[in-house]
Scaffold this active site. Structure first.
Site, short mmCIF file in Angstrom:
data_model
loop_
_atom_site.label_atom_id
_atom_site.label_comp_id
_atom_site.label_asym_id
_atom_site.label_seq_id
_atom_site.Cartn_x
_atom_site.Cartn_y
_atom_site.Cartn_z
N THR A 1 1.33 3.61 2.17
CA THR A 1 2.16 3.97 3.32
C THR A 1 3.34 3.02 3.48
O THR A 1 4.43 3.42 3.88
CB THR A 1 1.32 3.98 4.62
N GLY B 1 0.80 -1.22 0.00
CA GLY B 1 0.00 0.00 0.00
C GLY B 1 0.83 1.27 0.00
O GLY B 1 2.05 1.25 0.04
N LYS C 1 -6.35 7.51 9.61
CA LYS C 1 -6.67 6.10 9.82
C LYS C 1 -7.12 5.80 11.24
O LYS C 1 -7.56 4.69 11.55
CB LYS C 1 -5.45 5.23 9.47
N GLU D 1 -0.85 -10.60 4.11
CA GLU D 1 -0.42 -9.73 5.20
C GLU D 1 -0.59 -10.42 6.53
O GLU D 1 0.29 -10.37 7.40
CB GLU D 1 -1.20 -8.42 5.16
N ASP E 1 3.91 -2.57 8.19
CA ASP E 1 2.85 -2.42 7.20
C ASP E 1 1.99 -1.22 7.56
O ASP E 1 2.10 -0.66 8.65
CB ASP E 1 1.99 -3.70 7.17
N GLY E 2 1.10 -0.86 6.64
CA GLY E 2 0.11 0.18 6.91
C GLY E 2 -1.18 -0.44 7.42
O GLY E 2 -1.28 -1.64 7.65
N ASP F 1 -5.78 0.38 7.28
CA ASP F 1 -6.88 1.22 6.79
C ASP F 1 -7.67 1.85 7.92
O ASP F 1 -8.20 2.95 7.77
CB ASP F 1 -7.80 0.37 5.91
#
Length: 245
Positions: free
Chosen positions: A40, A38, A137, A119, A97-98, A100
């Site tokens: 980010t 993603g 977020k 993920e 990781d990012g 949502d």
């Protein structure tokens, strides 16, 4: 006073997180790292590559969570392995990781990029999980604004939707952008996006329980609630600061 755009917040938080983890010794030579997917996560991958190119860390082995991340790693000369390869052995030192959505107790919704199955495989098998995000977020309740993605076997889509509706979800098969028809995941499956309406201003669901409940539905491959492994969270803000929690 800074007034950073959302994209600028993403770069800020990704760079800050990688540099902080390196300074604390959580990013180190010879490590096995999971790299997320993603908008980010990509700046974090780039910053990690810079540390490697500068000679500050060596022999890093990465497991990518999507084709997008694999291609980025190949371009940036970061070696990529399978989680089940002998070099990785099914376990990672760290995953970054990012997300949502991030709740106050650091529970997550992930899967806006339809990569939440890989993920979760990567991040639930990492010793430490780090989540990076911009301030948009952060939410009070999961699943009432950003839809929860549920990856399903195509043949099971109608039966799964019916079961999800019993759990109170409003469901929609995710449609592709610049592609006719539904989104097809890296695993050849479909995504059902689910939303719940607040009741008296509050969320009607418990993500900790619902993560397991949804996965019991026949035909579901995985859902985007991440509640079983609490992460270290970095949040980039418009004022140019980064919150850690």
């Amino acid at each position: 006073m800074s007034n950073l755009s959302q994209n600028e917040q993403k770069v800020l938080v990704a760079t800050t997180a990688i540099d902080t983890l390196f300074e604390k010794g959580l990013i180190f030579s010879g490590m096995k790292i999971g790299l997320g997917t993603g908008s980010t996560a990509m700046p974090a991958v780039k910053r990690l590559a810079e540390l490697i190119q500068e000679g500050k860390i060596q022999n890093v082995k990465a497991v990518a969570t999507s084709f997008q991340t694999t291609l980025a790693c190949e371009e940036l000369k970061i070696p990529v392995f399978s989680l089940s390869s002998s070099e990785i052995g099914g376990k990672l030192d760290l995953a970054i990781d990012g997300a949502d959505e991030i709740s106050a107790d650091n529970h997550l919704i992930k899967g806006g990029g339809a990569a939440h199955l890989k993920e979760k495989l990567v991040e639930y098998n990492a010793e430490k999980l780090v989540i990076i995000a911009d301030e948009s977020k952060v939410v009070n309740d999961l699943g009432t604004v950003f839809p929860l993605p549920v990856e399903v076997i195509p043949e099971a889509r109608l039966a799964v939707i019916q079961a999800l509706e019993i759990l109170g979800a409003k469901c929609k098969i995710r449609e592709g952008v610049k592609k006719a028809g539904p989104v097809v995941t890296d695993n050849g499956n479909l995504i059902i996006d689910c939303l719940w309406e607040k009741v008296d201003g509050k969320s009607p669901i418990n993500p900790l329980l619902l993560e397991d409940e949804i996965n019991k539905i026949t035909g579901v491959v995985e859902n985007g609630f991440f509640t079983k492994k609490l992460p270290l969270v970095f949040i980039g803000k418009a004022d140019g600061t980064v919150e850690q929690r």
